[in-house]
Scaffold this motif. Sequence first.
Motif, PDB file in Angstrom:
ATOM      1  N   GLU A  19      -8.320 -29.024 -15.194  1.00 26.25           N
ATOM      2  CA  GLU A  19      -8.113 -29.247 -14.758  1.00 26.25           C
ATOM      3  C   GLU A  19      -6.347 -28.908 -15.488  1.00 26.25           C
ATOM      4  OE1 GLU A  19     -10.355 -31.206 -12.578  1.00 26.25           O
ATOM      5  OE2 GLU A  19     -10.392 -30.439 -14.440  1.00 26.25           O
ATOM      6  N   LEU A  20      -6.597 -29.652 -16.587  1.00 32.15           N
ATOM      7  CA  LEU A  20      -5.707 -29.597 -17.634  1.00 32.15           C
ATOM      8  C   LEU A  20      -4.559 -28.121 -17.485  1.00 32.15           C
ATOM      9  CD1 LEU A  20      -6.947 -31.962 -20.264  1.00 32.15           C
ATOM     10  CD2 LEU A  20      -5.337 -32.695 -18.962  1.00 32.15           C
ATOM     11  N   ARG A  21      -4.952 -27.482 -17.248  1.00 36.94           N
ATOM     12  CA  ARG A  21      -4.422 -25.956 -17.229  1.00 36.94           C
ATOM     13  C   ARG A  21      -3.918 -25.302 -16.096  1.00 36.94           C
ATOM     14  NH1 ARG A  21     -10.180 -23.856 -18.513  1.00 36.94           N
ATOM     15  NH2 ARG A  21     -10.149 -22.607 -20.080  1.00 36.94           N
ATOM     16  N   LYS A  22      -3.927 -26.370 -15.441  1.00 35.11           N
ATOM     17  CA  LYS A  22      -2.868 -26.416 -13.940  1.00 35.11           C
ATOM     18  C   LYS A  22      -2.319 -27.529 -13.534  1.00 35.11           C
ATOM     19  CE  LYS A  22      -7.520 -24.934 -12.414  1.00 35.11           C
ATOM     20  NZ  LYS A  22      -8.648 -25.824 -11.362  1.00 35.11           N
ATOM     21  N   GLY A  23      -1.035 -27.025 -15.243  1.00 33.23           N
ATOM     22  CA  GLY A  23      -0.041 -28.353 -14.556  1.00 33.23           C
ATOM     23  C   GLY A  23       1.196 -27.489 -15.225  1.00 33.23           C
ATOM     24  N   ASN A  24       2.087 -27.843 -15.249  1.00 35.14           N
ATOM     25  CA  ASN A  24       3.334 -27.512 -15.303  1.00 35.14           C
ATOM     26  C   ASN A  24       4.197 -27.734 -16.655  1.00 35.14           C
ATOM     27  OD1 ASN A  24       3.582 -25.848 -12.863  1.00 35.14           O
ATOM     28  ND2 ASN A  24       4.239 -28.314 -11.536  1.00 35.14           N
ATOM     29  N   GLY A  25       3.169 -28.438 -17.357  1.00 29.07           N
ATOM     30  CA  GLY A  25       3.797 -29.033 -18.716  1.00 29.07           C
ATOM     31  C   GLY A  25       3.821 -28.565 -19.911  1.00 29.07           C
ATOM     32  N   GLY A  26       3.788 -28.677 -21.536  1.00 27.30           N
ATOM     33  CA  GLY A  26       4.086 -28.085 -22.038  1.00 27.30           C
ATOM     34  C   GLY A  26       2.462 -28.261 -23.174  1.00 27.30           C
ATOM     35  N   VAL A  27       1.748 -28.731 -23.082  1.00 31.59           N
ATOM     36  CA  VAL A  27       0.861 -29.392 -24.094  1.00 31.59           C
ATOM     37  C   VAL A  27      -0.118 -27.608 -24.197  1.00 31.59           C
ATOM     38  CG1 VAL A  27      -1.355 -30.192 -24.287  1.00 31.59           C
ATOM     39  CG2 VAL A  27       1.186 -31.710 -23.867  1.00 31.59           C
ATOM     40  N   ASP A  28      -0.728 -27.246 -24.829  1.00 37.37           N
ATOM     41  CA  ASP A  28      -1.251 -26.133 -25.067  1.00 37.37           C
ATOM     42  C   ASP A  28      -3.027 -26.484 -24.748  1.00 37.37           C
ATOM     43  OD1 ASP A  28      -3.330 -24.001 -24.686  1.00 37.37           O
ATOM     44  OD2 ASP A  28      -2.737 -23.455 -27.162  1.00 37.37           O
ATOM     45  N   TRP A  29      -2.785 -27.015 -23.978  1.00 34.58           N
ATOM     46  CA  TRP A  29      -4.421 -27.190 -24.025  1.00 34.58           C
ATOM     47  C   TRP A  29      -5.894 -27.430 -24.413  1.00 34.58           C
ATOM     48  CZ3 TRP A  29      -4.408 -32.481 -23.539  1.00 34.58           C
ATOM     49  CH2 TRP A  29      -3.298 -33.468 -22.473  1.00 34.58           C
ATOM     50  N   ASP A  30      -6.042 -25.568 -24.451  1.00 31.75           N
ATOM     51  CA  ASP A  30      -6.901 -24.963 -24.375  1.00 31.75           C
ATOM     52  C   ASP A  30      -6.504 -25.141 -26.619  1.00 31.75           C
ATOM     53  OD1 ASP A  30      -7.962 -23.935 -22.367  1.00 31.75           O
ATOM     54  OD2 ASP A  30      -6.191 -22.408 -22.112  1.00 31.75           O
ATOM     55  N   SER A  31      -5.611 -25.452 -26.776  1.00 28.43           N
ATOM     56  CA  SER A  31      -6.006 -25.644 -28.281  1.00 28.43           C
ATOM     57  C   SER A  31      -6.612 -27.163 -28.758  1.00 28.43           C
ATOM     58  CB  SER A  31      -4.630 -25.804 -29.106  1.00 28.43           C
ATOM     59  OG  SER A  31      -3.072 -26.125 -28.688  1.00 28.43           O
ATOM     60  N   VAL A  32      -6.739 -28.187 -28.213  1.00 32.65           N
ATOM     61  CA  VAL A  32      -6.455 -29.105 -28.087  1.00 32.65           C
ATOM     62  C   VAL A  32      -8.411 -29.549 -27.530  1.00 32.65           C
ATOM     63  CG1 VAL A  32      -6.863 -31.758 -26.816  1.00 32.65           C
ATOM     64  CG2 VAL A  32      -4.835 -30.312 -27.424  1.00 32.65           C
ATOM     65  N   THR A  33      -8.244 -30.021 -29.308  1.00 30.40           N
ATOM     66  CA  THR A  33     -10.524 -30.471 -29.135  1.00 30.40           C
ATOM     67  C   THR A  33     -10.091 -31.473 -29.309  1.00 30.40           C
ATOM     68  OG1 THR A  33      -9.840 -30.805 -31.759  1.00 30.40           O
ATOM     69  CG2 THR A  33     -10.763 -28.654 -31.105  1.00 30.40           C
ATOM     70  N   LEU A  34     -11.702 -32.332 -28.749  1.00 32.80           N
ATOM     71  CA  LEU A  34     -12.690 -33.141 -28.982  1.00 32.80           C
ATOM     72  C   LEU A  34     -12.236 -34.215 -30.014  1.00 32.80           C
ATOM     73  CD1 LEU A  34     -15.651 -33.475 -27.014  1.00 32.80           C
ATOM     74  CD2 LEU A  34     -13.989 -33.543 -26.090  1.00 32.80           C
ATOM     75  N   ARG A  35     -12.189 -33.253 -30.993  1.00 30.26           N
ATOM     76  CA  ARG A  35     -11.713 -34.444 -32.901  1.00 30.26           C
ATOM     77  C   ARG A  35      -9.978 -34.433 -32.764  1.00 30.26           C
ATOM     78  NH1 ARG A  35     -15.313 -33.556 -37.166  1.00 30.26           N
ATOM     79  NH2 ARG A  35     -15.850 -31.555 -36.413  1.00 30.26           N
ATOM     80  N   MET A  36      -9.958 -33.610 -32.035  1.00 30.62           N
ATOM     81  CA  MET A  36      -8.171 -34.189 -31.876  1.00 30.62           C
ATOM     82  C   MET A  36      -7.451 -35.298 -31.565  1.00 30.62           C
ATOM     83  SD  MET A  36      -6.306 -30.330 -31.926  1.00 30.62           S
ATOM     84  CE  MET A  36      -6.365 -29.130 -33.196  1.00 30.62           C
TER      85      MET A  36
END
Length: 396
Positions: free
Chosen positions: A112-129
């Motif tokens: 669901e994090l992909r389905k917004g209007n924000g600027g975060v590239d959630w596919d590049s955010v890992t659990l470790r991060m």
Amino acid sequence: CPPPGPVLPVPTQISNSPHFVAAAANLTSFLDSSLTDATLNTTTFSILLVSASNPHPLWQYHHTTPGSVVSNITVNAHSQYRIGSVSKVFADLLLLRLGLPLDAPVTKWLPELRKGNGGVDWDSVTLRMLGSHMAGILRDYNAWTQNYTNAATFEALGYPKLTPKDYPPCEVEALPRGSLGCTEKQVLQGMADSNPVFPSGLKPTYSNVGFNLLGFVIERETGMTYEDAVKKYITQPLGMSRTEFLPARTNGVIPARVGLWHADLGQFNPAGGVYSTVSDLSILARSILTPTSGLLPPSTLRSWLKPVVFGISSVTQAVGFPWEITRTTKLSRNGVIDIYSKGGDLPSFGAIFSLIPEYAIGVVVLTAGGNTAGSKYSLADTVMARIVPSLEDVVR
């Protein structure tokens, strides 16, 4: 250059050593004489020192300041305090206990994090991060607005007047202002619409909401609530019977002034909702410091006590998973010592959970009532400064 790490062997048979016994007695006397200090005389606190080589506490100290807590108790090793952000250690440990791939993107579990209007590239955010504050995302999603949003103060400084629709639609935590707390759907939509503080992986920026997201990941992975997962995978196997969420008042250290003893932090629990005792946290410390404890595979435990990044303003500080790491030459006559800590604060509560792997010891400080923010650091620093040199003498 010599390799990093301990110069001396890990001390054993500490409790019977005359060097340690003398240092512990001096530490107790020093604290006794310091209770009139402005930092301590309004604060109730518990301290416990633990070693991986000893199944019992090496030393402990407890002080109940009259009037600082409403509980009709004298605090001891089993008194329950809120531990604030020390709760983040439990979230990261759960990821490790579950064996989740830490370098996988969070969108594997939370698309669901992909389905917004924000600027975060959630596919590049890992659990470790997320677990090491390297995701570059907001500190909070709609948390503590009742404390931080003081409209009159901001308007006096020239900020525009806010209307009700300008305020967040919910609170992450269900505080006594009538809020029911944010739902998972609301948090995910809000974060999907959010913008980054930094690009992911660039530099650390503290994020509570990152741990909210990790809580959702754990719930989807296990099929149980986050609170039940903590019980099943951590507190129950380790016998930490007084580490829980929203316990009864029976053993509670409840501040007399404004505090959050009764507040249900809801979705905020992975970031700051745990209650515990110095006794229970000493069990956790000993398990982390003992490679054969069974808590995690030995190589995983060793890797966990390592920095993730040094990209902050001080050359003596680093960030781990989720450790706040201090590298110092002030405690040892033999070189550098690394201290792996996690601090925590909530109104009228403060906590420090510190590990020194070179000596396989841990220090737990829990405070309530008065100057919790200042006292927790001064107490932890005092214990380490007076005990670590004696450990070197024990080994010699």
